[in-house]
Design a protein around this motif. Structure first.
Motif, PDB file in Angstrom:
ATOM      1  N   GLY A 103       5.251  -6.944  -3.593  1.00  0.00           N
ATOM      2  CA  GLY A 103       5.918  -5.833  -3.555  1.00  0.00           C
ATOM      3  C   GLY A 103       7.805  -6.147  -3.480  1.00  0.00           C
ATOM      4  O   GLY A 103       8.227  -5.900  -4.235  1.00  0.00           O
ATOM      5  N   PRO A 104       8.163  -6.181  -2.255  1.00  0.00           N
ATOM      6  CA  PRO A 104       9.456  -6.226  -1.938  1.00  0.00           C
ATOM      7  C   PRO A 104       9.993  -7.428  -2.532  1.00  0.00           C
ATOM      8  O   PRO A 104      11.272  -7.474  -2.896  1.00  0.00           O
ATOM      9  CB  PRO A 104       9.425  -6.209  -0.431  1.00  0.00           C
ATOM     10  CG  PRO A 104       8.132  -6.490  -0.114  1.00  0.00           C
ATOM     11  CD  PRO A 104       7.392  -6.298  -0.858  1.00  0.00           C
ATOM     12  N   SER A 126      10.579  -6.531  -6.076  1.00  0.00           N
ATOM     13  CA  SER A 126      11.707  -5.711  -6.206  1.00  0.00           C
ATOM     14  C   SER A 126      13.286  -6.399  -6.271  1.00  0.00           C
ATOM     15  O   SER A 126      13.803  -5.966  -7.108  1.00  0.00           O
ATOM     16  CB  SER A 126      11.702  -4.716  -5.227  1.00  0.00           C
ATOM     17  OG  SER A 126      10.689  -3.896  -5.216  1.00  0.00           O
ATOM     18  N   TYR A 156       0.223  -3.194  -0.147  1.00  0.00           N
ATOM     19  CA  TYR A 156       0.552  -1.693   0.147  1.00  0.00           C
ATOM     20  C   TYR A 156       1.808  -1.470   0.612  1.00  0.00           C
ATOM     21  O   TYR A 156       2.187  -2.073   1.828  1.00  0.00           O
ATOM     22  CB  TYR A 156      -0.539  -0.823   0.653  1.00  0.00           C
ATOM     23  CG  TYR A 156      -0.116   0.495   0.470  1.00  0.00           C
ATOM     24  CD1 TYR A 156      -0.202   1.352  -0.458  1.00  0.00           C
ATOM     25  CD2 TYR A 156       0.343   1.163   1.888  1.00  0.00           C
ATOM     26  CE1 TYR A 156       0.114   2.599  -0.344  1.00  0.00           C
ATOM     27  CE2 TYR A 156       0.711   2.436   1.887  1.00  0.00           C
ATOM     28  CZ  TYR A 156       0.658   3.126   0.685  1.00  0.00           C
ATOM     29  OH  TYR A 156       1.029   4.474   0.760  1.00  0.00           O
ATOM     30  N   GLY A 157       2.729  -0.500   0.153  1.00  0.00           N
ATOM     31  CA  GLY A 157       3.696   0.120   1.071  1.00  0.00           C
ATOM     32  C   GLY A 157       5.216   0.290   0.315  1.00  0.00           C
ATOM     33  O   GLY A 157       5.327  -0.468  -0.465  1.00  0.00           O
ATOM     34  N   ASN A 158       5.922   1.051   1.017  1.00  0.00           N
ATOM     35  CA  ASN A 158       7.418   1.015   0.392  1.00  0.00           C
ATOM     36  C   ASN A 158       7.920   0.127   1.341  1.00  0.00           C
ATOM     37  O   ASN A 158       7.721  -0.296   2.316  1.00  0.00           O
ATOM     38  CB  ASN A 158       7.631   2.511   0.707  1.00  0.00           C
ATOM     39  CG  ASN A 158       6.945   3.594  -0.146  1.00  0.00           C
ATOM     40  OD1 ASN A 158       6.292   3.242  -1.084  1.00  0.00           O
ATOM     41  ND2 ASN A 158       6.682   4.633   0.336  1.00  0.00           N
ATOM     42  N   GLY A 159       9.288  -0.113   0.933  1.00  0.00           N
ATOM     43  CA  GLY A 159      10.252  -0.911   1.627  1.00  0.00           C
ATOM     44  C   GLY A 159       9.703  -2.352   1.894  1.00  0.00           C
ATOM     45  O   GLY A 159       9.215  -2.776   0.885  1.00  0.00           O
ATOM     46  N   GLY A 203       6.938  -2.929   3.285  1.00  0.00           N
ATOM     47  CA  GLY A 203       5.320  -2.626   3.326  1.00  0.00           C
ATOM     48  C   GLY A 203       4.699  -3.115   4.192  1.00  0.00           C
ATOM     49  O   GLY A 203       4.987  -3.527   5.400  1.00  0.00           O
ATOM     50  N   CYS A 251      -0.318  -0.440  -5.779  1.00  0.00           N
ATOM     51  CA  CYS A 251       0.812   0.657  -5.702  1.00  0.00           C
ATOM     52  C   CYS A 251       1.818   0.255  -6.646  1.00  0.00           C
ATOM     53  O   CYS A 251       2.782   1.100  -6.434  1.00  0.00           O
ATOM     54  CB  CYS A 251       1.177   0.803  -4.325  1.00  0.00           C
ATOM     55  SG  CYS A 251       1.642  -0.564  -3.402  1.00  0.00           S
ATOM     56  N   ASP A 252       2.027  -1.036  -7.225  1.00  0.00           N
ATOM     57  CA  ASP A 252       2.869  -1.238  -8.050  1.00  0.00           C
ATOM     58  C   ASP A 252       2.881  -1.095  -9.469  1.00  0.00           C
ATOM     59  O   ASP A 252       3.559  -1.697 -10.397  1.00  0.00           O
ATOM     60  CB  ASP A 252       3.488  -2.950  -7.875  1.00  0.00           C
ATOM     61  CG  ASP A 252       3.899  -3.117  -6.534  1.00  0.00           C
ATOM     62  OD1 ASP A 252       4.034  -2.269  -5.710  1.00  0.00           O
ATOM     63  OD2 ASP A 252       3.938  -4.332  -6.028  1.00  0.00           O
ATOM     64  N   ARG A 280       5.988   0.698 -11.326  1.00  0.00           N
ATOM     65  CA  ARG A 280       7.161  -0.107 -11.596  1.00  0.00           C
ATOM     66  C   ARG A 280       6.919  -1.299 -12.684  1.00  0.00           C
ATOM     67  O   ARG A 280       7.700  -1.391 -13.598  1.00  0.00           O
ATOM     68  CB  ARG A 280       7.361  -0.909 -10.031  1.00  0.00           C
ATOM     69  CG  ARG A 280       8.607  -1.700 -10.251  1.00  0.00           C
ATOM     70  CD  ARG A 280       8.711  -2.510  -9.318  1.00  0.00           C
ATOM     71  NE  ARG A 280       7.873  -3.560  -9.025  1.00  0.00           N
ATOM     72  CZ  ARG A 280       7.484  -4.494  -7.770  1.00  0.00           C
ATOM     73  NH1 ARG A 280       8.351  -4.398  -6.872  1.00  0.00           N
ATOM     74  NH2 ARG A 280       6.260  -5.375  -8.235  1.00  0.00           N
ATOM     75  N   ASN A 290      -4.173   3.342  -4.273  1.00  0.00           N
ATOM     76  CA  ASN A 290      -2.829   3.655  -3.929  1.00  0.00           C
ATOM     77  C   ASN A 290      -2.760   5.010  -3.418  1.00  0.00           C
ATOM     78  O   ASN A 290      -3.890   5.628  -3.169  1.00  0.00           O
ATOM     79  CB  ASN A 290      -1.827   3.460  -5.122  1.00  0.00           C
ATOM     80  CG  ASN A 290      -2.374   4.640  -6.273  1.00  0.00           C
ATOM     81  OD1 ASN A 290      -2.558   5.656  -6.222  1.00  0.00           O
ATOM     82  ND2 ASN A 290      -2.493   3.655  -7.584  1.00  0.00           N
TER      83      ASN A 290
END
Length: 353
Positions: A78-79, A82, A106-109, A111, A118-119, A122, A299
């Motif tokens: 994830g991060p 990004s 999982y997770g924002n930032g 994560g 959850c991606d 994107r 998600n």
């Protein structure tokens, strides 16, 4: 001969056997084993391994390798993905093929370290700045991940675009029997830079006009959508309700559907293998009298459901209710899926579209 092997190591070995000769990356759970494996395996076959100082540096090293016509790969989560989006946008702009592994957590930032899906939005929408698409393949087993590595490189080379292998943390670390493919002889893309004063034809705007470039790009993406949809399905012709899920969640859904069919329930499933291009053709097989479609997702908000609803609308089935009950992270169990189905029948799970 089959081997009992971890998902990450199987993906890494499959990349070597598909002719990949350059990896650049930065450690991140849950893909660090890919980096570790290739740190010794690539030098064995004359390839190049680089642990870069950052995700941003590593993706631009992949840009350089691809520009020189080498099959290149990177991996992150994830991060980290990004941070790689700028370089991925450059790859798309220059028509450079590469295989990028995203093992989703999982997770924002920054994560969490928990397996998730959850991606989706994107990765299926491009992710970086600009106006482009990328192939996205989603395996449901270690064996399928291995098979999709080779396919991913081939498709990336065929269409000169990025291919993302969007897997999940659970698949990265699970171990299964797997048959690895034979070794391919590595080759360089014929248009790659060769150190001489030749000018390779790269870049989407390497055309006579901006309008020509735009028409060429739209035509290419349309060709990919027409020719490269992949999925697995079952029992669609008589299904009152159809489940849609990909990856390991799709694997759970198939088990739930088989159980429900044994209980006399008329249900079916679609498991997308490509999520871009989205397998719209699979939905053409659905019973015209279907009562509802249910996405099963790992998600928090529901992301796959948007493409399902849009596909039904395009096929003029906009009156078919579409449901979801996202399960945040992990791999939804058969019991969770059966409970979702029961909630639909009882009317307690309300349609989203």
């Amino acid at each position: 001969m089959k081997q009992f092997i971890q998902g990450n190591e199987a993906i890494a070995e499959a990349a070597v056997r598909a002719g990949a000769r350059m990896f650049a990356g930065y450690p991140i759970t849950p893909t660090t084993e890919i980096l570790e494996y290739l740190s010794w395996r690539l030098p064995e076959v004359g390839g190049t391994f680089i642990q870069a100082e950052s995700e941003i540096a590593s993706i631009h090293m992949v840009v350089g390798a691809a520009t020189c016509g080498v099959r290149a790969i990177t991996a992150s989560s994830g991060p980290g993905l990004s941070l790689k989006q700028e370089g991925m946008s450059v790859l798309a702009d220059e028509q450079l093929p590469a295989l990028i592994v995203n093992s989703v957590r999982y997770g924002n930032g920054i994560g969490t370290l928990v397996s998730s899906q959850c991606d989706y939005l994107r990765d299926t929408r491009g992710g970086g700045n600009g106006d482009y698409r990328q192939l996205v393949l989603c395996p449901a087993s270690v064996q399928e991940a291995v098979d999709l590595v080779g396919l991913g490189f081939d498709l990336a080379e065929k269409y000169r675009m990025i291919c993302v292998l969007m897997t999940e943390a659970a698949l990265s670390h699970m171990m299964e029997d797997c048959e690895l493919p034979p070794m391919q002889e590595p080759h360089r893309y014929e248009w790659g830079m060769d150190g001489h004063y030749t000018r390779p034809r790269i870049g989407i705007f390497d055309r006579d006009s901006v309008q020509e470039a735009k028409e060429w790009m739209v035509e290419k993406f349309a060709k990919v959508k027409e020719n490269e949809q992949r999925w697995e399905d079952g029992y669609l012709e008589d299904a009152d309700y159809v489940f849609v899920a990909y990856g390991l969640t799709g694997r759970s859904v198939i088990g739930a559907v088989e159980y429900l069919r044994s209980q006399g329930e008329k249900v079916g499933f679609i498991r997308p293998i490509t999520v871009w291009p989205f397998p719209e053709k699979a939905f053409e097989k659905i019973n015209p009298n279907v009562k509802g479609v249910l996405t099963v997702e790992a998600n928090a908000t529901g992301q796959l459901i948007d493409d399902v609803a849009l596909t039904l609308k395009r096929q003029k089935r906009g009156n078919v209710p579409v449901f979801t009950n996202p399960h945040i992270w992990g791999v939804p169990s058969r019991k969770m899926i059966l409970d979702d189905y029961k909630s639909v029948l009882q009317g307690t799970l309300k349609e989203v579209y």
